[in-house]
Write a protein that holds these residues in place. Structure first.
Motif, PDB file in Angstrom:
ATOM      1  N   SER A  94      39.821  40.109  40.390  1.00  0.00           N
ATOM      2  CA  SER A  94      39.709  41.356  39.649  1.00  0.00           C
ATOM      3  C   SER A  94      39.215  42.461  40.573  1.00  0.00           C
ATOM      4  O   SER A  94      38.747  42.203  41.684  1.00  0.00           O
ATOM      5  N   LEU A  96      36.453  45.281  40.727  1.00  0.00           N
ATOM      6  CA  LEU A  96      35.178  45.662  40.137  1.00  0.00           C
ATOM      7  C   LEU A  96      34.909  47.143  40.387  1.00  0.00           C
ATOM      8  O   LEU A  96      35.590  47.779  41.194  1.00  0.00           O
ATOM      9  N   ALA A 102      37.087  41.215  43.925  1.00  0.00           N
ATOM     10  CA  ALA A 102      36.375  39.943  43.766  1.00  0.00           C
ATOM     11  C   ALA A 102      37.359  38.847  43.393  1.00  0.00           C
ATOM     12  O   ALA A 102      38.312  39.083  42.642  1.00  0.00           O
TER      13      ALA A 102
END
Length: 186
Positions: A94, A96, A102
């Motif tokens: 994903s 962030l 991440a």
């Protein structure tokens, strides 16, 4: 995939030099299937990869057939030392806040095959040569974490990151030799 191994070797002596003729009496195969599923464009993206495979042959490497004696290749087919029947990788990744990327990746892999030892009446353990690679070590399991950020200055870009391998410190057997040492508390 067809494995090509040399089964026997014969030395022919010439008047000026010796040469060797090698005969392929070996046979083997590696068969399997690989499936990958990926979901992108969500808050958390996912990728799942699974591989099922079996590698069998009548000897692990060409020099098994060579030595001090002329030896024909064995006719028994057994699982190869590099065989890992099941391999599963799951990745969640994903973006962030603050431009940080991440990902969390989990691995599962069947244990490596090995030849068990048999205890005879004489007291010295010996390899079970009639059943090579007939047992497996514990499965390999690991979870890795990766964080990275791209920094840009004018036309330059630098990526900074950190990788944490084996996040939960799983103890995995890597070699049969090391596995035997752990059993004997050496």
């Amino acid at each position: 995939i067809r494995l090509s191994l040399v089964g026997s070797e014969m030395c022919i002596r010439g008047s000026f030099y010796d040469y060797y003729v090698q005969e392929n009496g070996s046979f083997g195969s590696a068969k399997g299937i690989d499936v990958t599923l990926e979901n992108r464009g969500q808050l958390i993206n996912t990728m799942i990869q699974y591989t099922y495979s079996v590698a069998k042959a009548n000897e692990s490497y060409a020099s098994e057939a060579f030595g001090g004696e002329f030896v024909d290749s064995p006719m028994q087919e057994s699982i190869m030392p590099f065989d890992r029947t099941h391999d599963l990788t799951v990745t969640l990744y994903s973006f962030l806040p603050f431009g940080i990327n991440a990902s969390l990746t989990g691995f599962y892999q069947s244990g490596f095959p090995y030849t068990p030892e048999i205890m005879y009446e004489q007291g010295a353990p010996q390899s079970d040569v009639l059943n090579p690679n007939s047992q497996r070590s514990s499965a390999y399991q690991s979870i890795n974490l990766s964080l990275s950020k791209d920094l840009k200055y004018k036309e330059y870009s630098v990526a900074l990151g950190i990788n944490v391998y084996n996040l939960f410190d799983n103890r995995n057997e890597v070699l049969e030799y090391l596995m035997e040492l752990n059993k004997n508390n050496v």
